[in-house]
Design an enzyme around this catalytic site. Structure first.
Site, mmCIF file in Angstrom:
data_model
loop_
_atom_site.group_PDB
_atom_site.id
_atom_site.type_symbol
_atom_site.label_atom_id
_atom_site.label_comp_id
_atom_site.label_asym_id
_atom_site.label_seq_id
_atom_site.Cartn_x
_atom_site.Cartn_y
_atom_site.Cartn_z
ATOM 1 N N GLU A 1 0.909 -1.163 0.046
ATOM 2 C CA GLU A 1 0.104 0.118 0.084
ATOM 3 C C GLU A 1 0.832 1.327 -0.075
ATOM 4 O OE1 GLU A 1 -3.836 -1.951 2.300
ATOM 5 O OE2 GLU A 1 -2.668 -0.692 3.252
ATOM 6 N N ASN A 2 0.157 2.505 -0.277
ATOM 7 C CA ASN A 2 0.875 3.616 -0.150
ATOM 8 C C ASN A 2 -0.038 4.798 0.212
ATOM 9 O OD1 ASN A 2 1.714 6.217 -1.465
ATOM 10 N ND2 ASN A 2 3.424 4.909 -2.080
ATOM 11 N N ALA B 1 -0.461 7.686 -0.751
ATOM 12 C CA ALA B 1 -1.115 8.336 -1.816
ATOM 13 C C ALA B 1 -2.075 7.133 -2.645
ATOM 14 C CB ALA B 1 -0.047 8.918 -2.733
ATOM 15 N N TYR B 2 -3.094 6.949 -2.432
ATOM 16 C CA TYR B 2 -4.025 6.104 -3.219
ATOM 17 C C TYR B 2 -4.153 6.598 -4.593
ATOM 18 C CZ TYR B 2 -5.587 3.702 1.272
ATOM 19 O OH TYR B 2 -5.473 3.202 2.507
ATOM 20 N N CYS C 1 -0.992 -4.351 -6.140
ATOM 21 C CA CYS C 1 -1.879 -5.792 -5.708
ATOM 22 C C CYS C 1 -0.546 -6.933 -5.571
ATOM 23 C CB CYS C 1 -2.807 -6.279 -6.649
ATOM 24 S SG CYS C 1 -4.366 -4.745 -6.622
ATOM 25 N N GLU D 1 -1.208 -9.876 -6.811
ATOM 26 C CA GLU D 1 -1.077 -10.335 -7.951
ATOM 27 C C GLU D 1 -0.040 -9.962 -8.874
ATOM 28 O OE1 GLU D 1 -5.588 -10.715 -6.851
ATOM 29 O OE2 GLU D 1 -3.728 -9.560 -6.386
ATOM 30 N N CYS E 1 -8.698 -8.342 -8.193
ATOM 31 C CA CYS E 1 -9.839 -6.944 -8.685
ATOM 32 C C CYS E 1 -9.676 -6.980 -10.022
ATOM 33 C CB CYS E 1 -8.901 -5.710 -8.053
ATOM 34 S SG CYS E 1 -7.389 -5.258 -9.004
#
Length: 138
Positions: free
Chosen positions: A51-52, A54-55, A60, A62, A93
């Site tokens: 994760e970060n 800054a979305y 992911c 995968e 996703c």
């Protein structure tokens, strides 16, 4: 849905995905995901979510497994196992379904697991019907 991992190939994927999941960087969602895939050469490649703040800059699990596969010199996926937390199915996703399509056929096996074991099996064609892929550009 089966909760026991019994196929040796799936056992290998489950173990690799679980090891990757343990290294996930998920300080915001606290939802750790691990993925492991078999390439057409028999290699196993794993990845975890990263994760970060800054979305949506995160990655992911995968995508990480695919990147590891490419780095190893492989170019085709025969099956993948995605391991998530919580009671719901952790299927790839939409973006990851398309990533899988780049390196896999509609028959690509997608196994979905939770901490207790396997929860469901799909083909990529079931998850991404009538997909657009490399053959559309040939």
């Amino acid at each position: 849905m089966s909760t026991a991992v019994t196929d040796p190939r799936i056992d290998q994927l489950f173990a690799a995905a679980k090891a990757a999941q343990a290294k996930a960087y998920a300080p915001y969602s606290r939802f750790r995901v691990g993925a492991a895939l078999h390439s057409d050469t028999g290699g196993i490649h794993a990845g975890c979510n990263v994760e970060n703040a800054a979305y949506p800059v995160g990655t992911c699990a995968e995508a990480g497994a695919i990147a590891a596969m490419i780095l190893a010199g492989d170019r085709a996926i025969t099956e993948i196992l995605v391991l998530g937390e919580g009671p719901e199915l952790c299927t790839p996703c939409g973006a990851c379904r398309q990533r899988l399509r780049e390196f896999g056929a509609a028959s690509l096996k997608v196994h979905v697991a939770g901490p207790e074991g396997l929860r469901a099996h799909f083909t990529l064609g079931e998850l991404l019907p009538h997909s657009f892929g490399p053959d559309n550009l040939a």
